[in-house]
Design an enzyme around this catalytic site. Structure first.
Site, PDB file in Angstrom:
ATOM      1  N   CYS A 117      -8.706   8.019  16.589  1.00  0.00           N
ATOM      2  CA  CYS A 117      -8.989   9.426  15.522  1.00  0.00           C
ATOM      3  C   CYS A 117     -10.187   9.028  14.782  1.00  0.00           C
ATOM      4  O   CYS A 117     -10.943   8.429  15.373  1.00  0.00           O
ATOM      5  CB  CYS A 117      -7.786   9.570  14.792  1.00  0.00           C
ATOM      6  SG  CYS A 117      -7.186   7.953  13.730  1.00  0.00           S
ATOM      7  N   THR A 118     -10.111   9.428  13.541  1.00  0.00           N
ATOM      8  CA  THR A 118     -11.386   9.287  12.714  1.00  0.00           C
ATOM      9  C   THR A 118     -11.456   8.069  11.812  1.00  0.00           C
ATOM     10  O   THR A 118     -12.036   7.197  11.969  1.00  0.00           O
ATOM     11  CB  THR A 118     -11.599  10.406  11.941  1.00  0.00           C
ATOM     12  OG1 THR A 118     -12.050  11.756  12.765  1.00  0.00           O
ATOM     13  CG2 THR A 118     -12.937  10.148  10.941  1.00  0.00           C
TER      14      THR A 118
END
Length: 303
Positions: A190-191
């Site tokens: 994800c981030t």
């Protein structure tokens, strides 16, 4: 409408690498700091142990990049070639991409929203050596910061538990795509590389039969490995400005920026209480027995 806003709030909170200390300081009053302040990333840090070193893949442009190598499942250790978990891949160098290819990665599953992908394009997506699939695990695709609300779940753990019900179509898509990848190593990210990534990791490890203590530890050390992750994204700048205007948002988000062990412990407790564990959950959302068996094969737990 409440559910939509909850997803929006979570999407913004979880898109940040780790909330910048200066921004959080703006959100705290003297009373808050000396009273019941939320747990921050620094206070929640759990240090890796010697056995964790074998799982780290050192990259120049991505943080918290690790395999599951050697984690003990029901039928033996998980092979290093099964999975790679990591964070935002928008800063990868050419050498990083070569290292991931050399590690056997053939599929990149991006768990971020369309907004996050637009702001920091996944650099494996345009590399012909890797198949790419993006599934926004929390459902929403666009982050409208002007609609940001001040009501957050009480903790990250509570947010993770919500996803079990709210994001079932997305979980199903992710796990079916993993099951379809018969060869090579599957990377997912994800981030920040801790929340959406951490929950997929938690489900996989629970499916493999890894102990709860080991799953919680594997989650909790992410904050340590993310300490050097850059905080200069456009989204982070917008959030810091929003916190200046509404300190209450910052106070609540401060408690969502780390990887406190209790978050994963809460998630696993709910997973087992409501579904009997990861296998029961995957069956309940429509992942077939054949697909679950294939996931176990990848995890080295066939039998």
């Amino acid at each position: 409408m409440h559910l939509r806003r909850t997803h929006l709030a979570l999407a913004v909170a979880l898109s940040l690498p780790m909330l910048a200390g200066a921004g959080l300081a703006l959100a705290r009053s003297p009373v808050t700091d000396t009273a019941a302040a939320p747990t921050t990333a620094a206070s929640a840090n759990v240090q890796p142990v010697a056995a964790d070193a074998q799982r780290v893949i050192p990259l120049q442009g991505a943080w918290n990049t690790r395999t599951f190598a050697g984690l003990q499942g029901s039928h033996g250790p998980i092979p290093a070639s099964a999975f790679v978990r990591t964070s935002d891949l928008g800063r990868l160098t050419a050498a990083d991409r070569d290292a991931l290819a050399a590690a056997g990665v053939t599929l990149d599953i991006d768990l971020r929203t369309a907004d996050e992908q637009a702001q920091s394009p996944d650099l494996l997506a345009s590399d012909a050596r890797f198949a790419y699939q993006r599934t926004s695990l929390i459902g929403t695709e666009k982050m409208d910061l002007q609609k940001m609300m001040t009501t957050f779940p009480d903790s990250l753990g509570a947010a993770y538990v919500q996803w079990l019900d709210h994001s079932q179509p997305q979980f199903k898509q992710v796990f079916q795509r993993i099951a379809a990848e018969r060869d090579g190593t599957v990377l997912f990210h994800c981030t920040a590389g801790k929340d959406r990534t951490g929950i997929i990791a938690g489900l996989l490890l629970d499916l493999a039969g890894v102990s709860r203590a080991d799953i919680v530890h594997n989650y909790a050390i992410s904050a340590h490995y993310l300490e050097g992750q850059p905080k200069d994204s456009a989204m982070n700048a917008q959030i810091m400005e929003l916190i200046k205007q509404n300190p209450e948002i910052g106070r609540k988000m401060a408690g969502m920026s780390g990887t406190a062990p209790e978050n994963m412990a809460m998630f696993l407790a709910a997973l087992h209480a409501q579904y009997g564990g990861a296998e029961g959950y995957l069956k309940s959302i429509g992942v077939s027995e054949a697909e679950i068996d294939q996931l176990k094969v990848r995890l080295g737990q066939a039998g």
